[in-house]
Scaffold this motif. Structure first.
Motif, PDB file in Angstrom:
ATOM      1  N   TYR A   7      42.775  55.437 -19.870  1.00 20.51           N
ATOM      2  CA  TYR A   7      42.925  55.740 -18.281  1.00 20.51           C
ATOM      3  C   TYR A   7      44.287  55.190 -17.932  1.00 20.51           C
ATOM      4  N   ARG A  11      47.012  57.668 -15.782  1.00 18.85           N
ATOM      5  CA  ARG A  11      47.319  57.223 -14.455  1.00 18.85           C
ATOM      6  C   ARG A  11      48.839  57.085 -14.366  1.00 18.85           C
ATOM      7  N   TYR A  14      50.098  60.703 -14.277  1.00 17.26           N
ATOM      8  CA  TYR A  14      49.532  61.131 -12.840  1.00 17.26           C
ATOM      9  C   TYR A  14      50.830  60.771 -11.800  1.00 17.26           C
ATOM     10  N   TRP A  15      50.978  59.468 -11.928  1.00 20.87           N
ATOM     11  CA  TRP A  15      51.986  58.797 -11.086  1.00 20.87           C
ATOM     12  C   TRP A  15      53.499  59.180 -11.080  1.00 20.87           C
ATOM     13  N   PRO A  76      40.212  50.599  -8.532  1.00 22.97           N
ATOM     14  CA  PRO A  76      41.286  51.489  -8.956  1.00 22.97           C
ATOM     15  C   PRO A  76      42.401  51.533  -8.171  1.00 22.97           C
ATOM     16  N   ASP A  80      45.968  51.008  -9.788  1.00 24.93           N
ATOM     17  CA  ASP A  80      47.355  52.041  -9.386  1.00 24.93           C
ATOM     18  C   ASP A  80      48.320  51.170  -8.865  1.00 24.93           C
TER      19      ASP A  80
END
Length: 132
Positions: A7, A11, A14-15, A76, A80
């Protein structure tokens, strides 16, 4: 939410891309980083660390982002936010950008731009002690 390495790696990727799409940083300038989940820590939620080793006269850098398991259930947005906070450190250090301190003006500028572009999605103020 229980976090795992898969995960966090997703992330992280993704970021890198989402923030890059906004023109805040260049995604191609990120270098490899190891992501670890560590036991509870009283002082930190996350930490970017760089280890430099000289091997056969050549300098090698090993970068790591540690996220500390301070609770059993992570929100979450909190995960993040901590991850992106450490990614700002990663970007500054990996690209040898000059900042006066760990949370100096350059760091805070990245933080402000990201907060402005992603309202309600991240709360980067959670782990910055300086209010400037």
């Amino acid at each position: 939410m229980d976090i795992d390495l898969k995960y966090l790696k997703e992330r992280h990727k993704y970021w890198i891309e989402k923030i890059g799409e906004k023109g805040i940083w260049d995604p191609s300038l990120f270098k490899p980083v190891t992501i670890c989940i560590r036991p509870k820590c009283r002082s930190y939620h996350g930490m970017f660390k760089r280890k430099t080793v000289i091997f056969h006269g050549e300098k090698h850098c090993f970068d790591k982002i540690n996220l500390y398991r301070n609770t059993d259930d992570f929100d979450p947005v909190f995960v993040d936010s901590v991850l992106v906070h450490e990614m700002i450190h990663q970007y500054i250090i990996q690209n040898e950008l000059n900042d006066r301190s760990a949370h100096g003006p350059l760091f805070r500028n990245f933080m402000k731009e990201i907060n402005r572009e992603f309202p309600g999605t991240l709360d980067l103020s959670i782990s910055v002690r300086s209010k400037k």
